[in-house]
Design a protein around this motif. Structure first.
Motif, PDB file in Angstrom:
ATOM      1  N   PHE A   2     -33.321  65.702  75.501  1.00 23.78           N
ATOM      2  CA  PHE A   2     -32.134  64.923  75.856  1.00 23.78           C
ATOM      3  C   PHE A   2     -30.955  65.838  76.188  1.00 23.78           C
ATOM      4  CE2 PHE A   2     -33.823  61.418  72.832  1.00 23.78           C
ATOM      5  CZ  PHE A   2     -34.647  60.944  73.835  1.00 23.78           C
ATOM      6  N   TYR A   3     -30.964  67.046  75.625  1.00 24.23           N
ATOM      7  CA  TYR A   3     -29.873  67.988  75.878  1.00 24.23           C
ATOM      8  C   TYR A   3     -29.777  68.366  77.358  1.00 24.23           C
ATOM      9  CZ  TYR A   3     -33.775  71.291  75.722  1.00 24.23           C
ATOM     10  OH  TYR A   3     -34.961  71.941  75.966  1.00 24.23           O
ATOM     11  N   GLU A   4     -30.839  68.164  78.117  1.00 21.86           N
ATOM     12  CA  GLU A   4     -30.800  68.471  79.551  1.00 21.86           C
ATOM     13  C   GLU A   4     -29.878  67.511  80.301  1.00 21.86           C
ATOM     14  OE1 GLU A   4     -35.341  70.318  80.107  1.00 21.86           O
ATOM     15  OE2 GLU A   4     -34.857  68.319  80.885  1.00 21.86           O
ATOM     16  N   VAL A   5     -29.691  66.309  79.736  1.00 17.40           N
ATOM     17  CA  VAL A   5     -28.860  65.298  80.412  1.00 17.40           C
ATOM     18  C   VAL A   5     -27.711  64.831  79.520  1.00 17.40           C
ATOM     19  CG1 VAL A   5     -30.608  64.474  82.022  1.00 17.40           C
ATOM     20  CG2 VAL A   5     -30.576  63.556  79.705  1.00 17.40           C
ATOM     21  N   GLN A   6     -27.427  65.578  78.451  1.00 17.46           N
ATOM     22  CA  GLN A   6     -26.313  65.277  77.536  1.00 17.46           C
ATOM     23  C   GLN A   6     -25.621  66.580  77.166  1.00 17.46           C
ATOM     24  OE1 GLN A   6     -26.158  61.494  75.622  1.00 17.46           O
ATOM     25  NE2 GLN A   6     -26.125  61.773  77.834  1.00 17.46           N
ATOM     26  N   LYS A   7     -24.381  66.708  77.570  1.00 18.35           N
ATOM     27  CA  LYS A   7     -23.670  67.972  77.348  1.00 18.35           C
ATOM     28  C   LYS A   7     -23.080  68.082  75.941  1.00 18.35           C
ATOM     29  CE  LYS A   7     -19.886  70.837  79.202  1.00 18.35           C
ATOM     30  NZ  LYS A   7     -20.687  72.073  79.190  1.00 18.35           N
ATOM     31  N   TYR A   8     -22.759  66.931  75.321  1.00 21.53           N
ATOM     32  CA  TYR A   8     -22.043  66.947  74.051  1.00 21.53           C
ATOM     33  C   TYR A   8     -22.875  66.366  72.904  1.00 21.53           C
ATOM     34  CZ  TYR A   8     -18.148  67.553  77.283  1.00 21.53           C
ATOM     35  OH  TYR A   8     -17.320  68.011  78.280  1.00 21.53           O
ATOM     36  N   ILE A   9     -22.882  67.077  71.782  1.00 21.36           N
ATOM     37  CA  ILE A   9     -23.522  66.602  70.558  1.00 21.36           C
ATOM     38  C   ILE A   9     -22.491  66.619  69.441  1.00 21.36           C
ATOM     39  CG2 ILE A   9     -25.294  67.015  68.816  1.00 21.36           C
ATOM     40  CD1 ILE A   9     -26.988  68.382  70.940  1.00 21.36           C
ATOM     41  N   SER A  10     -22.322  65.478  68.796  1.00 24.91           N
ATOM     42  CA  SER A  10     -21.391  65.377  67.667  1.00 24.91           C
ATOM     43  C   SER A  10     -22.202  65.131  66.394  1.00 24.91           C
ATOM     44  CB  SER A  10     -20.411  64.222  67.884  1.00 24.91           C
ATOM     45  OG  SER A  10     -19.647  64.437  69.058  1.00 24.91           O
ATOM     46  N   LEU A  11     -22.100  66.034  65.446  1.00 23.14           N
ATOM     47  CA  LEU A  11     -22.917  65.985  64.229  1.00 23.14           C
ATOM     48  C   LEU A  11     -22.332  64.967  63.249  1.00 23.14           C
ATOM     49  CD1 LEU A  11     -23.584  69.819  63.843  1.00 23.14           C
ATOM     50  CD2 LEU A  11     -25.046  68.085  64.917  1.00 23.14           C
ATOM     51  N   SER A  12     -22.469  63.708  63.596  1.00 21.15           N
ATOM     52  CA  SER A  12     -21.886  62.620  62.812  1.00 21.15           C
ATOM     53  C   SER A  12     -22.708  62.269  61.574  1.00 21.15           C
ATOM     54  CB  SER A  12     -21.722  61.376  63.685  1.00 21.15           C
ATOM     55  OG  SER A  12     -22.915  61.104  64.387  1.00 21.15           O
ATOM     56  N   ALA A  13     -23.993  62.514  61.602  1.00 17.80           N
ATOM     57  CA  ALA A  13     -24.888  62.206  60.470  1.00 17.80           C
ATOM     58  C   ALA A  13     -24.621  60.810  59.926  1.00 17.80           C
ATOM     59  CB  ALA A  13     -24.731  63.253  59.371  1.00 17.80           C
TER      60      ALA A  13
ATOM     61  N   GLN B 138     -27.323  77.627  75.117  1.00 21.74           N
ATOM     62  CA  GLN B 138     -27.570  77.084  76.450  1.00 21.74           C
ATOM     63  C   GLN B 138     -26.354  76.364  77.027  1.00 21.74           C
ATOM     64  OE1 GLN B 138     -31.040  74.585  76.154  1.00 21.74           O
ATOM     65  NE2 GLN B 138     -32.409  76.273  75.628  1.00 21.74           N
ATOM     66  N   GLY B 139     -25.259  76.344  76.268  1.00 25.27           N
ATOM     67  CA  GLY B 139     -24.036  75.725  76.782  1.00 25.27           C
ATOM     68  C   GLY B 139     -23.751  74.326  76.293  1.00 25.27           C
ATOM     69  N   THR B 140     -24.575  73.780  75.423  1.00 24.28           N
ATOM     70  CA  THR B 140     -24.302  72.459  74.851  1.00 24.28           C
ATOM     71  C   THR B 140     -23.111  72.568  73.904  1.00 24.28           C
ATOM     72  OG1 THR B 140     -26.653  71.899  74.939  1.00 24.28           O
ATOM     73  CG2 THR B 140     -25.259  70.541  73.525  1.00 24.28           C
ATOM     74  N   VAL B 141     -22.173  71.627  74.016  1.00 27.29           N
ATOM     75  CA  VAL B 141     -20.993  71.619  73.150  1.00 27.29           C
ATOM     76  C   VAL B 141     -21.338  70.829  71.887  1.00 27.29           C
ATOM     77  CG1 VAL B 141     -18.586  70.929  72.913  1.00 27.29           C
ATOM     78  CG2 VAL B 141     -19.450  71.743  75.125  1.00 27.29           C
ATOM     79  N   ILE B 142     -21.341  71.504  70.740  1.00 22.60           N
ATOM     80  CA  ILE B 142     -21.687  70.878  69.468  1.00 22.60           C
ATOM     81  C   ILE B 142     -20.483  70.949  68.532  1.00 22.60           C
ATOM     82  CG2 ILE B 142     -23.252  70.911  67.485  1.00 22.60           C
ATOM     83  CD1 ILE B 142     -25.345  72.239  69.263  1.00 22.60           C
ATOM     84  N   ASN B 143     -20.095  69.789  67.978  1.00 24.24           N
ATOM     85  CA  ASN B 143     -18.933  69.774  67.093  1.00 24.24           C
ATOM     86  C   ASN B 143     -19.182  68.931  65.853  1.00 24.24           C
ATOM     87  OD1 ASN B 143     -18.625  67.217  68.716  1.00 24.24           O
ATOM     88  ND2 ASN B 143     -16.850  67.007  67.364  1.00 24.24           N
ATOM     89  N   GLU B 144     -18.343  69.127  64.853  1.00 26.52           N
ATOM     90  CA  GLU B 144     -18.373  68.317  63.627  1.00 26.52           C
ATOM     91  C   GLU B 144     -17.244  67.301  63.740  1.00 26.52           C
ATOM     92  OE1 GLU B 144     -19.941  68.465  60.534  1.00 26.52           O
ATOM     93  OE2 GLU B 144     -21.129  70.312  60.603  1.00 26.52           O
ATOM     94  N   PRO B 145     -17.538  66.019  63.933  1.00 27.58           N
ATOM     95  CA  PRO B 145     -16.481  65.020  64.051  1.00 27.58           C
ATOM     96  C   PRO B 145     -15.874  64.677  62.691  1.00 27.58           C
ATOM     97  CG  PRO B 145     -18.610  63.961  64.099  1.00 27.58           C
ATOM     98  CD  PRO B 145     -18.882  65.440  64.047  1.00 27.58           C
ATOM     99  N   ASP B 146     -14.874  63.817  62.696  1.00 23.90           N
ATOM    100  CA  ASP B 146     -14.219  63.367  61.472  1.00 23.90           C
ATOM    101  C   ASP B 146     -15.109  62.301  60.828  1.00 23.90           C
ATOM    102  OD1 ASP B 146     -12.640  62.367  59.471  1.00 23.90           O
ATOM    103  OD2 ASP B 146     -10.855  62.071  60.707  1.00 23.90           O
ATOM    104  N   ARG B 147     -16.021  62.724  59.971  1.00 29.67           N
ATOM    105  CA  ARG B 147     -16.972  61.785  59.375  1.00 29.67           C
ATOM    106  C   ARG B 147     -16.283  60.735  58.504  1.00 29.67           C
ATOM    107  NH1 ARG B 147     -22.026  65.707  57.543  1.00 29.67           N
ATOM    108  NH2 ARG B 147     -22.602  66.413  59.648  1.00 29.67           N
ATOM    109  N   ALA B 148     -15.196  61.123  57.849  1.00 31.69           N
ATOM    110  CA  ALA B 148     -14.463  60.166  57.014  1.00 31.69           C
ATOM    111  C   ALA B 148     -13.939  59.015  57.857  1.00 31.69           C
ATOM    112  CB  ALA B 148     -13.313  60.860  56.289  1.00 31.69           C
TER     113      ALA B 148
END
Length: 332
Positions: free
Chosen positions: A228-239, A294-304
């Protein structure tokens, strides 16, 4: 005399033929070799496949080759919903599916796993799945001509999209997010201001690529194995939720197994579970490093903030999931 010899020879040939037919059956008992057909919707590197392959090896070794496992991945025998139907009617012996997807339409209590932030971490999850709450959930599957054998791993789910970095719930406003086909996910996305769009898992890559949906949510190993990372640039580790892979067998098949064969299957399920959890935990850190490279932007969002925004989602499934079951799962 000649006719007598011919008759005896004919009976001998017929006896050998019937004996050969009887030794090639796919059901248990009588020393026959049992062949279990296990179907799933994941790719050749998906969590479903890694667990299924481990299970196959263990079962065939423990049974001395008297139980064989045929794995049919990539949704070749149908979507998760279709395979569940086939397991119920005995056409397929086994499957492993996401608890809070199509299975929740048959066993409503599985909507539990779509409720946001009821689990704090892996240790919390495993203590519940391996304890009485997990056993209670598996027992509910028995009411639908299926046997719940255990929980393998899909994992904690995270958000991806191809538009922008998601830091707060407001960033999802108006986005079309692919969800699993279960009621709880409609409420979940509505609470975040997103539009919930059900898409079969095996059709998701195409839907993302063609812009049918803006994003989706899945565990890191799923995002990686399905590319999916091939067609999705952003991943937010929301868990935001945890999804187990429920392992199910048709009661038609289970009832045909001998006690010894049932023990082999149960032991293999348990050993696969332990292996799967450990291997996927190691894999997630490697996936993050690889995708960032590979250039995917991965961040930790405001889980609270996400937890606060979705705190009423459990009310949307109160008719499907008993309050006491939710309370049992939440208690740490």
């Amino acid at each position: 005399m000649k006719k007598f010899i011919i008759a005896i020879a004919t009976l001998l040939v017929l006896s050998i033929f019937l004996s050969a037919c009887g030794s090639s059956g796919s059901s248990g008992g009588g020393g026959d070799t049992v062949t279990l057909k296990l179907a799933h919707s994941g790719s050749d590197t998906h969590q479903y496949q890694t667990a299924a392959a481990k299970f196959k090896g263990l079962v065939e070794e423990k049974s001395g080759g008297t139980i064989k496992v045929e794995i049919h991945g990539n949704a070749t025998l149908g979507s998760e919903a279709e395979v569940i139907e086939q397991v119920m009617d005995g056409t397929i012996d086994m499957t492993t599916v996401a608890a809070d997807s199509s299975l929740a339409n048959t066993v409503p209590e599985m909507n539990l796993f779509g409720i946001p932030y009821i689990f704090e971490n892996r240790e919390h999850v495993y203590s519940k799945l391996d304890g009485e709450p997990g056993k209670k959930l598996l027992s509910l599957i028995d009411e639908h001509n299926m046997k719940g054998l255990g929980f393998w791993e899909v994992g904690f789910r995270h958000l991806t999209n191809n538009k922008k970095e998601i830091k707060t719930p407001a960033d999802l406003d108006g986005m079309k997010i692919r969800v699993q086909p279960a009621p709880v996910w409609e409420a979940h996305m509505a609470a975040l201001g997103a539009s919930a769009t059900p898409v079969n898992f095996n059709e998701l890559y195409s839907a993302l690529d063609q812009g049918v949906v803006d994003g989706q949510e899945n565990p890191l190993p799923s995002i990686h194995s399905m590319k999916f990372y091939e067609v999705q640039k952003y991943i937010s580790l929301s868990a935001h939720t945890y999804t187990p892979a429920v392992v199910i067998m048709s009661n038609n098949t289970w009832d045909k197994l001998s006690d010894e064969q049932k023990t082999v299957v149960e032991e293999a399920i348990a050993e696969t579970t332990k292996y799967h959890r450990e291997s996927l935990a190691e894999e997630e850190a490697e996936i993050i490093e690889e995708l960032e490279g590979q250039g995917t932007v991965i961040n930790e969002p405001d889980r609270a903030a996400f937890k606060e925004a979705t705190k009423e989602v459990k009310d949307a499934v109160k008719d499907q999931v008993p309050a006491e079951l939710i309370a049992d799962m939440e208690q740490h």
